[in-house]
Structures are given as structure tokens and as C-alpha cells.
Design a protein around this motif. Structure first.
Motif, PDB file in Angstrom:
ATOM      1  N   ASP A  65      74.685  63.762  83.213  1.00 40.66           N
ATOM      2  CA  ASP A  65      75.729  65.576  82.504  1.00 40.66           C
ATOM      3  C   ASP A  65      76.421  64.052  81.297  1.00 40.66           C
ATOM      4  O   ASP A  65      76.940  63.322  82.220  1.00 40.66           O
ATOM      5  N   HIS A  72      72.740  71.290  88.248  1.00 39.27           N
ATOM      6  CA  HIS A  72      73.311  72.208  87.628  1.00 39.27           C
ATOM      7  C   HIS A  72      72.540  73.666  88.180  1.00 39.27           C
ATOM      8  O   HIS A  72      71.404  74.358  88.206  1.00 39.27           O
ATOM      9  N   VAL A 103      78.809  74.525  82.978  1.00 37.34           N
ATOM     10  CA  VAL A 103      77.274  74.272  81.780  1.00 37.34           C
ATOM     11  C   VAL A 103      77.623  74.821  80.767  1.00 37.34           C
ATOM     12  O   VAL A 103      76.153  75.338  80.803  1.00 37.34           O
TER      13      VAL A 103
END
Length: 183
Positions: A65, A72, A103
Motif C-alpha cells: 500500500d 486490508h 483504506v
């Protein structure tokens, strides 16, 4: 006295997981624990296992990321750290420090931490803002979960779930500290 990344004092045994490499699922993070005499990794283990396991309820990929390597935890998913406190006699309170982010590029996420064996839970918000390429500026969420764990019981859990905003939590590091513990 030293402090964890969320500013909680390191005045008791702690256990943490860190996601450091991309992998298909979130069950194999690196693990570390405090060098507390008499309270090592074995004292965190649940029900005769060899180390505290990470379970996933749902599909939780570990990805590269912009804020780092993150598990996630999507909407409806649960990241669950299986713990045991058979050797623990008592403690004042426990804290959890999460390094990660929402996220989503424009909204925070509500993170709920719970222990399903005691029906204890606490929530807080984790921001989506970070400085790309600067691990010192990854968002952090520190929560005091009180006496959410039961001393002397060999099977406990810490669940991480997201809701509101993006409903998706990106977890890089998670540390549990038992303050004022005796064993």
C-alpha cells in the motif's frame, strides 16, 4: 520510561504482530514480544498452541500500500489474534496500538476491538491521511481496552473490525500491552 508508537508506556508485557511482506492472506505476520522476565511468548499462547495465532474471518489480503505493507480488513471481515492468559494473575488495564490507515483516500474508518469471550469492545477512528514513503507518519490509533481479557483463562481473542467511512482498515502493526500485570 519508554513508550509505544501510540504514546502508551511500556510498563508491562507486550505482544505485537507486524505485516512486512506481501502475502496471500493475513495469517502469517512477524511476531515479537517484550523481554519481560517470566512473561515470554509462551505466556501469550492460547490452549496449548506453539505461538499466538492470527485467524481471519473473511478474505484479508496483505498488500503493498502507499502507506506500507498492510493487511486490508474489509467490511464484514475480521482479523483475530488468538491469545491465552492462563499464567496471568491480574493486570490493571490493557492497551492496543494499531499502526495503519483507513483504506480510502477521503474518509476515516471506525475500528472496533473486541474480545468475543467477554463481550467487551471499544472503538476509535483511524485516519486515511499519511505521508507516502515516511513510516514515521503512518496513522496510529491507541485504545485503552480496560480489563477486556480474563486472567487465568487459556483461550481469549482480540478481534479487529472496521465500520463507517471506508469500512476498511489497513493494519501494519498491532501491539497489545498489559499494564500493571502480575503472573
Amino acid at each position: 520510561m519508554s513508550f509505544d508508537a501510540c504514546g502508551f508506556p511500556e510498563d508491562g508485557p507486550w505482544y505485537e504482530i507486524v505485516y512486512w511482506q506481501v502475502m496471500p492472506d493475513a495469517t502469517s505476520p512477524s511476531r515479537s514480544y517484550s523481554a519481560t522476565p517470566g512473561f515470554g511468548e509462551d505466556e501469550w499462547v492460547y490452549s496449548g498452541q506453539f505461538y499466538p495465532e492470527v485467524w481471519t474471518l473473511g478474505t484479508i489480503p496483505v498488500v503493498s500500500d502507499p502507506a506500507g505493507i498492510l493487511a486490508h480488513v474489509g467490511s464484514g471481515d475480521t482479523l483475530q489474534l488468538m491469545l491465552g492468559f492462563e499464567e496471568l494473575i491480574d493486570y490493571d488495564h490493557a492497551t492496543v496500538c494499531i499502526e495503519g490507515r483507513s483504506v480510502h483516500t477521503s474518509s476515516p474508518v471506525t475500528v472496533t476491538l473486541s474480545n468475543p469471550t467477554t463481550s467487551c469492545s471499544v472503538s476509535g477512528q483511524l485516519t486515511q491521511a499519511w505521508t507516502e514513503g515516511d513510516p514515521a507518519h503512518i496513522p496510529r490509533l491507541g485504545l485503552d481496552i480496560g480489563k477486556c481479557f480474563t486472567p487465568g483463562v487459556d483461550t481469549q481473542a482480540l478481534r479487529v473490525q472496521g465500520s463507517g467511512g471506508s469500512s476498511r482498515v489497513g493494519v501494519h502493526r498491532l501491539r497489545i500491552t498489559l499494564h500493571g500485570a502480575s503472573w
